[in-house]
Design a protein around this motif. Sequence first.
Motif, PDB file in Angstrom:
ATOM      1  N   ASN A  35       0.829  -1.208   0.000  1.00 14.64           N
ATOM      2  CA  ASN A  35       0.000   0.000   0.000  1.00 14.64           C
ATOM      3  C   ASN A  35       0.864   1.260   0.000  1.00 14.64           C
ATOM      4  OD1 ASN A  35      -2.390  -1.416  -0.051  1.00 14.64           O
ATOM      5  ND2 ASN A  35      -2.719  -1.321   2.147  1.00 14.64           N
ATOM      6  N   SER A  36       2.005   1.225   0.694  1.00 14.56           N
ATOM      7  CA  SER A  36       2.889   2.400   0.710  1.00 14.56           C
ATOM      8  C   SER A  36       3.465   2.651  -0.689  1.00 14.56           C
ATOM      9  CB  SER A  36       4.014   2.196   1.721  1.00 14.56           C
ATOM     10  OG  SER A  36       4.927   1.193   1.297  1.00 14.56           O
ATOM     11  N   ASN A  38       1.933   1.873  -3.523  1.00 10.86           N
ATOM     12  CA  ASN A  38       0.785   2.406  -4.260  1.00 10.86           C
ATOM     13  C   ASN A  38       0.673   3.918  -4.039  1.00 10.86           C
ATOM     14  OD1 ASN A  38      -2.041   1.320  -5.546  1.00 10.86           O
ATOM     15  ND2 ASN A  38      -2.379   3.100  -4.284  1.00 10.86           N
ATOM     16  N   ASP A  39       0.772   4.346  -2.762  1.00 14.38           N
ATOM     17  CA  ASP A  39       0.669   5.770  -2.437  1.00 14.38           C
ATOM     18  C   ASP A  39       1.829   6.561  -3.044  1.00 14.38           C
ATOM     19  OD1 ASP A  39      -1.593   5.146  -1.028  1.00 14.38           O
ATOM     20  OD2 ASP A  39      -0.598   5.113   0.929  1.00 14.38           O
ATOM     21  N   ARG A 373      -0.394  13.858   8.541  1.00 18.24           N
ATOM     22  CA  ARG A 373      -1.118  13.671   7.273  1.00 18.24           C
ATOM     23  C   ARG A 373      -1.768  14.986   6.834  1.00 18.24           C
ATOM     24  NH1 ARG A 373      -2.356   9.121   4.859  1.00 18.24           N
ATOM     25  NH2 ARG A 373      -1.882   7.894   6.734  1.00 18.24           N
ATOM     26  N   LYS A 548       5.255  12.871   4.136  1.00 13.23           N
ATOM     27  CA  LYS A 548       4.729  11.567   3.751  1.00 13.23           C
ATOM     28  C   LYS A 548       5.587  10.449   4.347  1.00 13.23           C
ATOM     29  CE  LYS A 548       2.959   9.121  -0.260  1.00 13.23           C
ATOM     30  NZ  LYS A 548       3.622   7.846   0.058  1.00 13.23           N
TER      31      LYS A 548
END
Length: 596
Positions: A35-36, A38-39, A373, A548
């Motif tokens: 997922n990291s 993907n981000d 965030r 991030k």
Amino acid sequence: WYSISSSTNALSNLAKSELEEEVNDQAKNIVAFLNSINDDVLFLSKVPPIQGIIRAKAGGGVDQQDNSSYDTWVKRLQTIFTVMMQAKPYYMELRYLDEKGNEMVRVDWDGTKIEVIPKAQLQNKANRSFFTETIKLSASSIYVSPVELHREGGVIKKPYTPVIRYATPIFDSAGVQRGIVIANVFAEQVIKFIRDADLAIKGEEAFLVNKDGYYLSHPNPKKEWGFELNTDDKLTKDYPKHIAQQILRGEQGLIDQGTNKLISYYKIVPNAQQGQPLFVIDHVPKGKVFASVNSFKILASLMIFVSLAAVLPLAIVRLRQLVNLIKQLVNGISTSSQEMFSTLEQQERIAGQQAASVNETTITMDELEASCRQSAEQADAAAIAAQQALQLTENGTQAVGETLKGMSTLEEKVDAIAKQSMRLSRQTNRIGDISELVSELANQTNMLALNASVEAVRAGDHGKGFAVVAAEIRKLADQSKQSAQKINVLVSQIQNEINSTVMVTDEGTKTVKTGVQIAQKTAQAFTGVADAVNNVVLNNQQISLNLKQQVDGIQQVLQAMSTVNKGAKETVIGITESRVGTEQLKQAAVELKRMV
């Protein structure tokens, strides 16, 4: 016998629970890592240099919006890719390809050094599956490749390097497809979650397989990568067919029937649209799990039989001694139970405080993550606002340039008016001179006409006709003189007006020159503002990237704190159960003491 049976069931359930928890932990670590990535890929696709390259390419090498050159935007994107690799060394390649599959920017990392690939070595990848599949996707969609071995020139590179690719399409401001951003990732990082797993049960083994059941990770490396190396080592070869099918068609579960192993599995789906799942599998032979249970059962049974054989012949003789001994033991147990109860009660209180502290820390870290965030989102918004400010600055610079051109044109026209006015003044002076000459001629004509009239009188009747002519000439001379005087007045007025015009024109020329200087200074100021805003954009991009990375770090801390929190809660529960058991033991000792 009841105690032996209860112990057997408890050990079995504990082994199953531990096996399932280990598989779940391994799978969750892999999902968080993917997922990291993907981000990160979505983040890289939205950095301003990509749109700058697109605009500069369309503008013949210069970004008309930013006035930055194509090479300048390329260097900025190379810098961002390099910073990303320095922060996250599991990226093997970061690339931007245009809509024709040409590599525009590429940065490589071989595990020892980061290399920016020069323009002459960039390649066309239009025929590669990752490009043809990604280019079909809509905005913000992600393509994920299968995990496979890295190739160079179509040949598998040794030593084997597992790789997985993440890519997303790029669109310009008009929504036109302009290529893709792709990240090649060292998939060894995914496999390490399996190889380095802390397996709690003796004899336990962990695997990672693809959708076809081929091993990506296996305790025996010779069984890995069968689909790449053309071997038949896969799940269906090592497990019964129905067990393998149950795993590959399921989501997660535990299998303890139809096999001599306990098997736990968990399905991972990097991209739901593509259907390229991975399966985490842990198994342990049932003999390893129940070896201690069987030993306990045998030992307990032997102890029971030996005790009966030894005690029954001496039961009558030793009964009283046994009763006294039991009383002593009961007293000792009662005292010890009381002390254990107090200790466990204190430990329970301390453990409860620790659990509360861990929970508060977890809440604080959650808030910190949310704050980071939010800061990252604000930094992104600031970068966008700065980009808009940069656009407005460019528009201002362009408007000042147009104003400067207009002022220059106005200056030229004012100078032309001044020159024309000077020429007109000179011509007017000439008219005045001519008018003076005409007036002088009229005076002389008048005198001649007067002399002619006198001579005509002297001539008598013969000169009457000539006298009439002389009188008419004198009238005409008078009229000419009057007209010349009027012309002189008009010429004088015209000269005054021309002089005023020349003065006003001169002031206008000075004003225009001052306006030109001001416009030039304004253009220089806008250029400085554009450079400053551009630096703000780059700084905000760097801040967003750093935030991030902080969010990723905090998420890892949160996972660790969650594990600690879970352990603290389980500790509290265990101490509570121990305290209850100790209390029950104390009550049993009291009851036994009363009975004996």
